[in-house]
Design an enzyme around this catalytic site. Structure first.
Site, PDB file in Angstrom:
ATOM      1  N   TRP A 106      47.594  38.211  31.386  1.00 22.53           N
ATOM      2  CA  TRP A 106      47.089  37.381  30.124  1.00 22.53           C
ATOM      3  C   TRP A 106      45.861  36.207  30.502  1.00 22.53           C
ATOM      4  CZ3 TRP A 106      52.153  35.387  27.126  1.00 22.53           C
ATOM      5  CH2 TRP A 106      52.429  36.533  26.511  1.00 22.53           C
ATOM      6  N   LYS A 107      45.735  36.194  31.819  1.00 25.68           N
ATOM      7  CA  LYS A 107      44.696  35.557  32.475  1.00 25.68           C
ATOM      8  C   LYS A 107      44.913  34.127  32.030  1.00 25.68           C
ATOM      9  CE  LYS A 107      41.791  39.584  33.231  1.00 25.68           C
ATOM     10  NZ  LYS A 107      40.512  40.078  33.283  1.00 25.68           N
TER      11      LYS A 107
ATOM     12  N   HIS B  93      43.404  39.541  42.964  1.00 23.48           N
ATOM     13  CA  HIS B  93      42.557  39.972  41.637  1.00 23.48           C
ATOM     14  C   HIS B  93      41.194  39.580  41.725  1.00 23.48           C
ATOM     15  CE1 HIS B  93      40.989  40.161  37.514  1.00 23.48           C
ATOM     16  NE2 HIS B  93      42.077  40.944  37.155  1.00 23.48           N
TER      17      HIS B  93
ATOM     18  N   GLU C 267      41.269  48.247  40.286  1.00 20.64           N
ATOM     19  CA  GLU C 267      40.336  47.618  39.453  1.00 20.64           C
ATOM     20  C   GLU C 267      39.030  47.605  39.885  1.00 20.64           C
ATOM     21  OE1 GLU C 267      42.786  44.845  36.154  1.00 20.64           O
ATOM     22  OE2 GLU C 267      42.331  43.607  37.852  1.00 20.64           O
TER      23      GLU C 267
ATOM     24  N   GLY D 134      44.352  43.736  30.495  1.00 16.98           N
ATOM     25  CA  GLY D 134      43.614  42.305  30.132  1.00 16.98           C
ATOM     26  C   GLY D 134      43.960  42.200  28.667  1.00 16.98           C
ATOM     27  N   GLY D 135      42.692  42.129  28.145  1.00 11.86           N
ATOM     28  CA  GLY D 135      42.518  41.676  26.616  1.00 11.86           C
ATOM     29  C   GLY D 135      43.351  42.627  25.787  1.00 11.86           C
TER      30      GLY D 135
ATOM     31  N   SER E 290      39.611  47.658  31.462  1.00 10.71           N
ATOM     32  CA  SER E 290      39.469  47.704  30.040  1.00 10.71           C
ATOM     33  C   SER E 290      40.227  49.016  29.639  1.00 10.71           C
ATOM     34  CB  SER E 290      37.910  48.198  29.682  1.00 10.71           C
ATOM     35  OG  SER E 290      36.956  47.122  30.221  1.00 10.71           O
TER      36      SER E 290
ATOM     37  N   GLY F  50      36.783  43.440  31.711  1.00 11.70           N
ATOM     38  CA  GLY F  50      36.262  42.760  30.629  1.00 11.70           C
ATOM     39  C   GLY F  50      34.967  43.208  30.213  1.00 11.70           C
TER      40      GLY F  50
END
EC number: 5.3.1.1
Length: 252
Positions: free
Chosen positions: A11-12, A96, A168, A235-236, A214, A174
């Site tokens: 979730w960052k 990360h 990653e 992520g998003g 992504s 992102g």
């Protein structure tokens, strides 16, 4: 060797405790059987207690996004791996690229964190990945292998069998750009071969390797069809219950 796939949301610096509870309420009864897919959310430290309480009794595993390599002391602003364990956290992301880039974390820091995480009975998700410049120079394998060797230094074969490695590529985080499934598989295979060289074939077959960068419902099935990709670090697309459920239920 059958490795259980692991789909982890990162979730960052998003979500508050109220949003966290709402998210878990929306997904907790729709998660896959944990023997088929391990469902994980890694949340900001301020959300972990709300996440733990909301997820109680469900198939949702909980992870932190970072920790320090000391259990306690005069380290203002840091997170203790000992306290994370006491809270009932399962995993901790370390290494990360955002931590390496913005906060200048080194391979040595990440290795210390991995050891501290294992010392407290948690499992690390160790991130690695190259920049666009490194890939364009065709040095991505040397770069990532170097990161893996440094991160695993001094860890036992048993410990490595129980950790997760997340590949990653920095240029795909992102940005909307995704490594092709073949590019992702190629690097994940290289990582597994590196573990085999450092330890043995059994350890290499046990370690789970995720792809991150992504990842979304539209590409998760293709990525997960590759033999050396055992999961996604997302992520998003993990911030909305609907897309998170599509990701973890990719086998349906």
């Amino acid at each position: 060797m059958s490795r259980t796939p692991i789909i982890a949301g990162n979730w960052k610096l998003h979500m508050n405790p109220e949003q966290t509870a709402e998210f878990v309420d929306a997904v907790k009864d729709k998660l896959p059987d944990p023997s088929k897919v391990e469902s994980l959310i890694c949340a900001p430290a301020v959300d972990l207690d709300a996440l733990r309480k909301a997820a109680k009794g469900s198939n949702l595993h909980i992870g932190a996004e970072n920790c320090y390599f000391e259990d306690e002391g005069a380290y203002t602003g840091e997170t203790s791996p000992k306290v994370l364990k006491e809270m009932g956290i399962d995993y901790v992301i370390i290494g990360h690229s955002e931590r390496r880039g913005y906060f200048h974390e080194t391979d040595e820091d990440i290795n210390k964190k991995a050891k501290a995480i294992f010392a407290n009975g948690l499992k690390p998700i160790i991130c690695c990945g190259e920049s666009l410049e490194t890939r364009e120079a065709n040095k991505q394998e040397d770069w990532v292998v170097g990161q893996i060797k440094a991160a695993l230094d001094g860890l036992t074969a048993e410990q490595v069998s129980n950790l997760v490695i997340a590949y990653e590529p920095i240029w795909a985080i992102g940005t909307g750009k995704t490594a092709s499934s073949d590019q992702a598989e190629e690097m994940c295979k290289t990582i597994r071969e590196t573990v085999k060289d450092l330890y043995n074939e059994e350890t290499a077959e046990n370690v789970r390797i995720q792809y991150g960068g992504s990842v979304k419902p539209a590409n998760v099935k293709e990525l997960m069809s590759k033999p050396d990709i055992d999961g996604g670090l997302v992520g998003g697309a993990s911030l909305k219950p609907e897309s998170y459920l599509e990701l973890v239920n990719y086998q349906d």
